[in-house]
Design an enzyme around this catalytic site. Sequence first.
Site, PDB file in Angstrom:
ATOM      1  CG  ASP A  39      18.424  83.932  94.630  1.00  0.00           C
ATOM      2  OD1 ASP A  39      17.299  84.375  94.763  1.00  0.00           O
ATOM      3  OD2 ASP A  39      18.738  83.415  95.517  1.00  0.00           O
ATOM      4  CB  SER A  40      17.959  87.739  96.713  1.00  0.00           C
ATOM      5  OG  SER A  40      17.742  86.558  97.246  1.00  0.00           O
TER       6      SER A  40
ATOM      7  CE1 TYR B  84      18.110  91.736  96.444  1.00  0.00           C
ATOM      8  CE2 TYR B  84      16.607  90.979  94.446  1.00  0.00           C
ATOM      9  CZ  TYR B  84      17.882  91.540  95.208  1.00  0.00           C
ATOM     10  OH  TYR B  84      18.918  92.144  94.365  1.00  0.00           O
TER      11      TYR B  84
ATOM     12  CB  CYS C   3      15.127  85.281  92.812  1.00  0.00           C
ATOM     13  SG  CYS C   3      14.671  85.981  94.398  1.00  0.00           S
ATOM     14  CG  ASN C   4       9.855  81.614  93.824  1.00  0.00           C
ATOM     15  OD1 ASN C   4       8.831  80.801  93.175  1.00  0.00           O
ATOM     16  ND2 ASN C   4      11.024  80.845  94.139  1.00  0.00           N
TER      17      ASN C   4
ATOM     18  CB  CYS D 169      11.709  80.857  98.960  1.00  0.00           C
ATOM     19  SG  CYS D 169      13.331  81.803  99.058  1.00  0.00           S
ATOM     20  CB  THR D 170      15.564  79.566  94.529  1.00  0.00           C
ATOM     21  OG1 THR D 170      15.788  80.825  94.953  1.00  0.00           O
ATOM     22  CG2 THR D 170      14.672  79.699  93.444  1.00  0.00           C
ATOM     23  CG  HIS D 171      17.795  81.448  99.825  1.00  0.00           C
ATOM     24  ND1 HIS D 171      17.518  82.400  98.790  1.00  0.00           N
ATOM     25  CD2 HIS D 171      18.846  82.032 100.480  1.00  0.00           C
ATOM     26  CE1 HIS D 171      18.269  83.209  98.751  1.00  0.00           C
ATOM     27  NE2 HIS D 171      19.128  83.031  99.615  1.00  0.00           N
TER      28      HIS D 171
HETATM   29  N1  DGL Z   1      15.573  83.111  96.805  1.00  0.00           N
HETATM   30  C1  DGL Z   1      14.620  84.046  96.883  1.00  0.00           C
HETATM   31  C2  DGL Z   1      13.037  83.741  96.209  1.00  0.00           C
HETATM   32  O1  DGL Z   1      13.283  82.448  95.603  1.00  0.00           O
HETATM   33  C3  DGL Z   1      14.353  84.805  97.955  1.00  0.00           C
HETATM   34  C4  DGL Z   1      14.960  84.908  99.212  1.00  0.00           C
HETATM   35  C5  DGL Z   1      15.129  86.421  99.836  1.00  0.00           C
HETATM   36  O2  DGL Z   1      16.020  87.324  99.170  1.00  0.00           O
HETATM   37  O3  DGL Z   1      14.499  86.796 100.575  1.00  0.00           O
HETATM   38  O4  DGL Z   1      12.009  83.777  96.677  1.00  0.00           O
END
Ligand code: DGL
Length: 259
Positions: A12-13, A44, A75-76, A185-187
């Site tokens: 992931d980012s 990201y 990470c999407n 988004c996984t966050h």
């Molecule tokens: N966790 C990431 C996702 O699922 C992106 C978060 C980011 O780096 O902006 O999209």
Amino acid sequence: MDNRNRPIGFFDSGVGGLSVLKYALQELPNEDFLFYGDCANVPYGEKTAEEVRDLTISCCDLLYKKGAKALLIACNTATSAAIYAMREKYQMPVISMEPAIKPAILSEKPGKVLVMATPGTLSSQRYARLVQKVGHEQRLISVPCGGLADLLEQGEFNSEEIKSYIRKKVEPYRGQEISGIVIGCTHYSFISDQIQKIAKELLYGACDIYDGMYGTVRHLKNLLFEYNLDKRTPGGNVELFASGEPRHLEIMKKILKYN
Ligand code: DGL
């Protein structure tokens, strides 16, 4: 080494993919995992697709070199920008994430669907194609959440700042009927309960949560069986890696214990 006994690489980012890893640990208790968070370069979601693709590939090279038998892009945003390049590059299963708009649209409940994701994911060609494939575009409302991943990166998921961020994003739809909210988004998976709570206060409708991580981990499990890569010996281990300062690794360790 028997291929089955090699680890699964997660990427992931930043810390978001740990939400997916935590679920994978429950579903695949015998497997070993390597998790890489590119914390030096997060977020990201506000970078160009080319930047995200190059960063994703260089981080995943590291997991590949460490002997990963499969890669899960948790990470999407990285999926939207890099998945084709990744599948071309690596001779191993590469599992991706995408916003779970299909189950949200298929729900019989009335109302529109909020899709919360990074600006990068929502403006990507891959997302546009997904919307086209699923259909019912008029039911989808894109909610780009620039800056939210950055707030969550600190590992504090209950702060007032995060609550007021969610409120600000949901407020424009006050009083509308919303059947579902896609956590794209996984966050954001770490705060899906808070998102739903605030949505139920301000909106009308079921506000059911749809998170792609469950389907993604099921897919990983199926592919491991299909490719005879499932580990059959008991026990499992997690190794964490983070780019940037050592404090990122400490935050990741803390999150992995967080329930
Ligand atoms: N966790 C990431 C996702 O699922 C992106 C978060 C980011 O780096 O902006 O999209």
